[in-house]
Scaffold this motif. Sequence first.
Motif, PDB file in Angstrom:
ATOM      1  N   LEU A 272       0.783  -1.101  -0.108  1.00 10.77           N
ATOM      2  CA  LEU A 272      -0.388  -0.246  -0.059  1.00 10.77           C
ATOM      3  C   LEU A 272       0.895   0.983  -0.509  1.00 10.77           C
ATOM      4  O   LEU A 272       1.663   1.275   0.706  1.00 10.77           O
ATOM      5  N   GLN A 273       0.797   2.746  -0.814  1.00  6.11           N
ATOM      6  CA  GLN A 273       0.943   3.221  -0.764  1.00  6.11           C
ATOM      7  C   GLN A 273       1.180   3.837   1.066  1.00  6.11           C
ATOM      8  O   GLN A 273      -0.236   4.174   1.092  1.00  6.11           O
ATOM      9  N   LYS A 274       1.799   5.366   1.285  1.00  3.36           N
ATOM     10  CA  LYS A 274       1.488   5.983   2.340  1.00  3.36           C
ATOM     11  C   LYS A 274       0.489   6.692   1.722  1.00  3.36           C
ATOM     12  O   LYS A 274       1.018   7.246   0.828  1.00  3.36           O
ATOM     13  N   LYS A 275       0.253   7.704   3.005  1.00  2.00           N
ATOM     14  CA  LYS A 275      -1.308   8.579   3.238  1.00  2.00           C
ATOM     15  C   LYS A 275      -0.163   9.979   4.145  1.00  2.00           C
ATOM     16  O   LYS A 275      -0.646  10.631   3.769  1.00  2.00           O
ATOM     17  N   ASP A 276      -0.669   9.201   5.133  1.00  2.39           N
ATOM     18  CA  ASP A 276       0.204  10.037   6.142  1.00  2.39           C
ATOM     19  C   ASP A 276       1.215  10.887   5.597  1.00  2.39           C
ATOM     20  O   ASP A 276       2.845   9.833   4.951  1.00  2.39           O
ATOM     21  N   LEU A 277       1.915  11.764   6.187  1.00  2.00           N
ATOM     22  CA  LEU A 277       3.641  12.643   5.409  1.00  2.00           C
ATOM     23  C   LEU A 277       4.439  12.026   7.270  1.00  2.00           C
ATOM     24  O   LEU A 277       5.669  11.838   6.890  1.00  2.00           O
ATOM     25  N   LEU A 278       3.761  11.855   8.091  1.00  2.00           N
ATOM     26  CA  LEU A 278       4.463  11.475   9.549  1.00  2.00           C
ATOM     27  C   LEU A 278       4.325  10.130   9.564  1.00  2.00           C
ATOM     28  O   LEU A 278       2.525   9.180   9.807  1.00  2.00           O
ATOM     29  N   GLY A 279       5.074   9.177   9.344  1.00  2.00           N
ATOM     30  CA  GLY A 279       4.872   8.006  10.297  1.00  2.00           C
ATOM     31  C   GLY A 279       3.827   6.430   8.771  1.00  2.00           C
ATOM     32  O   GLY A 279       4.193   7.707   7.573  1.00  2.00           O
ATOM     33  N   LYS A 280       3.693   5.589   8.715  1.00  2.00           N
ATOM     34  CA  LYS A 280       2.448   4.557   8.190  1.00  2.00           C
ATOM     35  C   LYS A 280       1.158   4.887   7.911  1.00  2.00           C
ATOM     36  O   LYS A 280       0.654   5.653   9.185  1.00  2.00           O
ATOM     37  N   SER A 281       0.179   4.377   6.741  1.00  2.00           N
ATOM     38  CA  SER A 281      -0.691   4.405   6.673  1.00  2.00           C
ATOM     39  C   SER A 281      -1.252   3.218   7.874  1.00  2.00           C
ATOM     40  O   SER A 281      -1.064   2.393   8.561  1.00  2.00           O
ATOM     41  N   ASP A 282      -2.753   3.799   8.268  1.00  2.00           N
ATOM     42  CA  ASP A 282      -3.701   2.926   9.040  1.00  2.00           C
ATOM     43  C   ASP A 282      -4.792   2.832   8.447  1.00  2.00           C
ATOM     44  O   ASP A 282      -5.614   2.786   8.001  1.00  2.00           O
ATOM     45  N   PRO A 283      -4.170   1.325   7.507  1.00  2.00           N
ATOM     46  CA  PRO A 283      -5.532   1.076   6.422  1.00  2.00           C
ATOM     47  C   PRO A 283      -6.721   0.118   7.171  1.00  2.00           C
ATOM     48  O   PRO A 283      -5.846  -0.810   7.821  1.00  2.00           O
ATOM     49  N   TYR A 284      -8.514   0.184   6.470  1.00  2.00           N
ATOM     50  CA  TYR A 284      -8.759  -0.727   6.718  1.00  2.00           C
ATOM     51  C   TYR A 284     -10.278  -0.871   5.511  1.00  2.00           C
ATOM     52  O   TYR A 284      -9.737  -0.043   4.357  1.00  2.00           O
ATOM     53  N   VAL A 285     -11.099  -1.856   5.269  1.00  2.00           N
ATOM     54  CA  VAL A 285     -11.183  -2.301   4.220  1.00  2.00           C
ATOM     55  C   VAL A 285     -13.145  -1.927   4.207  1.00  2.00           C
ATOM     56  O   VAL A 285     -13.233  -1.927   4.962  1.00  2.00           O
ATOM     57  N   THR A 300     -11.275  -4.473  10.465  1.00  2.00           N
ATOM     58  CA  THR A 300     -10.500  -3.789  11.670  1.00  2.00           C
ATOM     59  C   THR A 300      -9.224  -2.595  11.220  1.00  2.00           C
ATOM     60  O   THR A 300      -8.984  -3.246  10.221  1.00  2.00           O
ATOM     61  N   VAL A 301      -9.268  -1.782  11.719  1.00  3.98           N
ATOM     62  CA  VAL A 301      -7.752  -1.077  11.411  1.00  3.98           C
ATOM     63  C   VAL A 301      -6.847  -1.733  11.891  1.00  3.98           C
ATOM     64  O   VAL A 301      -6.574  -2.268  13.112  1.00  3.98           O
ATOM     65  N   LYS A 302      -5.757  -1.555  10.978  1.00  6.62           N
ATOM     66  CA  LYS A 302      -4.221  -2.040  11.117  1.00  6.62           C
ATOM     67  C   LYS A 302      -3.325  -0.496  10.618  1.00  6.62           C
ATOM     68  O   LYS A 302      -3.179   0.263   9.876  1.00  6.62           O
ATOM     69  N   ARG A 303      -3.519  -0.842  12.174  1.00  6.15           N
ATOM     70  CA  ARG A 303      -2.111   0.785  12.316  1.00  6.15           C
ATOM     71  C   ARG A 303      -0.986   0.553  12.292  1.00  6.15           C
ATOM     72  O   ARG A 303      -0.336  -0.535  12.503  1.00  6.15           O
ATOM     73  N   SER A 304       0.144   1.593  11.565  1.00  7.81           N
ATOM     74  CA  SER A 304       1.579   1.619  10.559  1.00  7.81           C
ATOM     75  C   SER A 304       1.515   0.680   9.848  1.00  7.81           C
ATOM     76  O   SER A 304       2.258  -0.243  10.294  1.00  7.81           O
ATOM     77  N   ASN A 305       0.747   0.098   9.318  1.00  7.60           N
ATOM     78  CA  ASN A 305       1.266  -1.331   8.347  1.00  7.60           C
ATOM     79  C   ASN A 305       0.772  -0.855   7.216  1.00  7.60           C
ATOM     80  O   ASN A 305      -1.021  -0.509   6.324  1.00  7.60           O
ATOM     81  N   ASP A 332      -7.249   4.733   4.306  1.00  9.99           N
ATOM     82  CA  ASP A 332      -6.403   5.561   5.513  1.00  9.99           C
ATOM     83  C   ASP A 332      -7.130   5.865   7.052  1.00  9.99           C
ATOM     84  O   ASP A 332      -7.774   7.035   6.764  1.00  9.99           O
ATOM     85  N   TRP A 333      -7.084   5.305   8.262  1.00  7.51           N
ATOM     86  CA  TRP A 333      -7.861   6.086   9.165  1.00  7.51           C
ATOM     87  C   TRP A 333      -7.694   6.968   9.441  1.00  7.51           C
ATOM     88  O   TRP A 333      -6.133   7.622  10.182  1.00  7.51           O
ATOM     89  N   ASP A 334      -8.131   8.188  10.235  1.00 10.24           N
ATOM     90  CA  ASP A 334      -7.264   9.228  10.527  1.00 10.24           C
ATOM     91  C   ASP A 334      -8.167   9.674  11.988  1.00 10.24           C
ATOM     92  O   ASP A 334      -9.127  10.232  11.663  1.00 10.24           O
ATOM     93  N   GLN A 335      -7.488   9.714  13.038  1.00 10.49           N
ATOM     94  CA  GLN A 335      -8.334  10.295  14.152  1.00 10.49           C
ATOM     95  C   GLN A 335      -8.999  11.507  13.604  1.00 10.49           C
ATOM     96  O   GLN A 335     -10.007  11.763  14.633  1.00 10.49           O
ATOM     97  N   PHE A 336      -8.237  12.642  13.022  1.00  8.15           N
ATOM     98  CA  PHE A 336      -9.140  13.984  12.606  1.00  8.15           C
ATOM     99  C   PHE A 336      -9.027  14.335  11.313  1.00  8.15           C
ATOM    100  O   PHE A 336      -8.613  13.561  10.898  1.00  8.15           O
ATOM    101  N   GLY A 337      -9.800  14.650  11.079  1.00  4.85           N
ATOM    102  CA  GLY A 337     -10.596  15.001   9.441  1.00  4.85           C
ATOM    103  C   GLY A 337     -11.066  14.151   9.171  1.00  4.85           C
ATOM    104  O   GLY A 337     -11.348  12.082   9.746  1.00  4.85           O
ATOM    105  N   THR A 338     -10.907  13.912   7.334  1.00  2.00           N
ATOM    106  CA  THR A 338     -11.820  12.608   7.322  1.00  2.00           C
ATOM    107  C   THR A 338     -11.017  11.835   6.621  1.00  2.00           C
ATOM    108  O   THR A 338      -9.487  11.779   6.350  1.00  2.00           O
ATOM    109  N   HIS A 339     -11.258  10.489   6.054  1.00  3.33           N
ATOM    110  CA  HIS A 339     -10.236   9.229   6.034  1.00  3.33           C
ATOM    111  C   HIS A 339      -9.790   8.786   4.687  1.00  3.33           C
ATOM    112  O   HIS A 339     -10.788   9.348   3.794  1.00  3.33           O
ATOM    113  N   GLY A 340      -8.679   9.149   3.964  1.00  7.32           N
ATOM    114  CA  GLY A 340      -8.270   9.138   2.592  1.00  7.32           C
ATOM    115  C   GLY A 340      -8.380   7.800   1.765  1.00  7.32           C
ATOM    116  O   GLY A 340      -8.116   7.107   2.959  1.00  7.32           O
TER     117      GLY A 340
END
Length: 538
Positions: A272-285, A300-305, A332-340
């Motif tokens: 998967l391609q990284k969406k976050d500027l800092l760290g890895k993405s938190d993907p779910y389907v 479920t959401v898989k953190r930093s993977n 990509d799950w995001d605690q703040f704002g829209t999930h990308g």
Amino acid sequence: MGILSTMLGIFGFGIGTPIGLIIGYFLFIYVLPTDVEDIKVHPLVEDDTETMQRLLPEIPLWVKNPDFDRVDWLNKFIECMWPYLDSAICATVKSIAKPIIDEQTPQYKIDSVEFETLTLGTVPPNFQGMKVYVTDDKELIMEPSIKWAGNPNIIIAVKAYGLKVTTQVVDLQVFSIPRITLKPLVSVIPCFANIFVSLMNKPHVDFGLKLLGADLMAIPGLYMFVQELIKDQVANMYLWPQTLEVQIMDPAIAVKRPLGILEVKVLKAVKLQKKDLLGKSDPYVKLNLRDEKLAVKKTTVKRSNLNPEWNEEFSFVIKNPAAQILDLCVYDWDQFGTHGEMGMNTVPLKDLTPDEPKVLTLELLKNLNPLDPQNDKSRGQLVIEVIYKPFKEDEMLNDTGESDTVEKAPDGTPTGGGLLVVAVHEAEDLEGKYHTNPHVRLLFKGEERKTKRIRKNRDPRWDEEFQFTLDEPPTNEKLHVEIFSTSSRMGIMHSKESLGHVTINLADVVSNRRINERYHLIDSKNGRIQIELQWRTS
């Protein structure tokens, strides 16, 4: 003398006839009675019962009976559409009459009976009024009063013993009040599956019948005999409760009854391609069936993977495997704002072989436009395992809205559990303080489902069905139902308000298998909602 007499006779006829005609004309013009009074129009008074009785058959039903509505708009519509309706009705009549005629002709030793010419003419029927019934079932009942004095041309050819005889029907008159029932009502154009027609009384039928150019109805006694014979035969076949059924579409397809189960196992994603500027993405389907009003399912959401593994299973009830499509989208799950969005793809069910598991590696795309150059960029892959399990014939859900029986739960239902089906039909007398744009919110075991929103309607009808697969009977569970009204106008202070709620204990559903009731809404003056509940087990 003979010649002279002949000449005088010819001269007298040639001169005398014109003179006689001229004298007769002037006598007719000038010798007229002078005591003829002008016609006077008198108002109809209530005690003039004789005149009333003569006029009564000609008065429209909407004048005599308040249950019948005036339908001038329908007469205008029929008048404009009549040339096309003529062709369609004649084609339907031929298709209905052919099997009936083919069944009856052998016993009379007739080779064939065919329509050589069939047209209803240029004069459309006239509707004198219409009565409409509203019932709790999924049906619409109409009783139009029809008067038709048309100019059809119907030529029927009868072949028997090597001979052919043609009979022509002309000057047809039909006065009748049929009962037309459209059912079941479905959410597929034309919104009903069958038309049922029956007669509420014996129709008045009058026509001319020509055989070899001669009018048979002029034969003494035959006219009344044929009229009564036709009335009796039509009444025996179609007098209520006997009906003529015309199928518009297959009811099973119309109501989209379940045909199978789609089991989906989301295995993993790769690169998967990284969406976050800092760290890895938190993907779910997210998974959902396209064009189905069902809750979206998600992993479920898989953190930093960027190479997550889920191995999570989901199931969907399938109603049209030839057309339905499974949509999958990685976020990509995001605690703040829209999930990308990280990528998406689809699985058309028509590409699956029934009862055959299939592991698919899907390339994640930017969008579903095959011509978009953005889809050439690699966004990773999603690996899933799918299997479509069609129901067997004895497992098919054959509820078309007419039966009170509850069908079995589909394959894949947990042993000891079952399928809770909640059908939100309609509500009435809703009243919002600021607006009335109602939708229904269901809350069951922490899971939320919603119907569509209907704008500006105090008596909305949804007819939406929701299903909950349970591991055990919901004997001690409750279903919370609440109707909300929301406004789409920006800046309004009261953009959302509750129109009433009710909590339903599900113990009765488990014991009775099916409940279809209207519930009074709490915190509502007169509001009620109709909810149908079913508990289906294997």
